[in-house]
Design a protein around this motif. Structure first.
Motif, mmCIF file in Angstrom:
data_model
loop_
_atom_site.group_PDB
_atom_site.id
_atom_site.type_symbol
_atom_site.label_atom_id
_atom_site.label_comp_id
_atom_site.label_asym_id
_atom_site.label_seq_id
_atom_site.Cartn_x
_atom_site.Cartn_y
_atom_site.Cartn_z
ATOM 1 N N THR A 140 -5.646 2.879 -2.062
ATOM 2 C CA THR A 140 -4.474 2.788 -2.922
ATOM 3 C C THR A 140 -4.877 2.803 -4.398
ATOM 4 O O THR A 140 -5.679 1.975 -4.839
ATOM 5 C CB THR A 140 -3.696 1.490 -2.600
ATOM 6 O OG1 THR A 140 -3.433 1.445 -1.203
ATOM 7 C CG2 THR A 140 -2.407 1.423 -3.376
ATOM 8 N N THR A 186 -4.385 -0.486 -6.446
ATOM 9 C CA THR A 186 -5.344 -1.527 -6.069
ATOM 10 C C THR A 186 -6.689 -1.269 -6.728
ATOM 11 O O THR A 186 -7.367 -2.201 -7.190
ATOM 12 C CB THR A 186 -5.481 -1.597 -4.538
ATOM 13 O OG1 THR A 186 -4.186 -1.840 -3.969
ATOM 14 C CG2 THR A 186 -6.431 -2.691 -4.104
ATOM 15 N N SER A 210 -10.590 0.732 -1.361
ATOM 16 C CA SER A 210 -9.144 0.810 -1.164
ATOM 17 C C SER A 210 -8.715 2.268 -1.150
ATOM 18 O O SER A 210 -9.293 3.111 -1.847
ATOM 19 C CB SER A 210 -8.396 0.073 -2.277
ATOM 20 O OG SER A 210 -6.992 0.221 -2.104
#
Length: 149
Positions: A50, A53, A48
């Motif tokens: 992010t 996340t 990911s």
């Protein structure tokens, strides 16, 4: 034994991005090679870009779902207190990996926020850094990392 390989930001661009630093193979291709090389381990892979996340995945994997986590947090390694706090909070051992030799790069990459909470750190061996981390988990007796098989 279940092991999670967790990759952070921009590692979805392996094989495309800065080939002189990161090589010309995608991680997905290399992951298939790792699965074949470690048939006794049940490998899972997640990537990911992010931060939240990645933290959610650490929480999910960190309380018994996996016996080890191999984590390349990318640039978050050097900046994220939230990721280091998540590693500190979980029970599952984490090995920090990096494809490049972070100590041969710009000075901001010389400090890892997460290293103090990881079992160990491996960097500078290209994609083989992941293989070295898997060898570590493969060779440990279950009681050495606090779990039973």
């Amino acid at each position: 034994m279940k092991i999670l390989i967790l990759n952070g930001p921009n590692l979805n661009l392996l094989g495309v991005r800065e080939k002189s630093v990161y090589g010309n193979r995608s991680f997905e291709d290399y992951y298939e090679e790792l699965k074949a090389a470690f048939p006794a381990l049940e490998l899972s892979y997640f990537q990911s870009n992010t931060e939240g996340t990645l933290i959610d995945k650490l929480h999910e994997a960190g309380f018994g779902a996996y016996k080890g986590i191999i984590f390349n947090a990318g640039a978050y390694t050097h900046t994220s207190l939230a990721i280091s706090d998540a590693i500190k909070a979980i029970d599952t051992p984490v090995v920090e990996v990096h494809i490049s030799n972070v100590f041969a790069r710009d000075a901001i990459r010389h400090k890892s926020m997460m290293a103090p909470f990881c079992t160990g750190s491996i960097s500078g061996f290209g994609l083989e850094s992941y293989r070295l981390a898997l060898q570590y988990f493969e060779r440990l007796k279950p009681k050495q990392i606090g779990f039973s098989v």
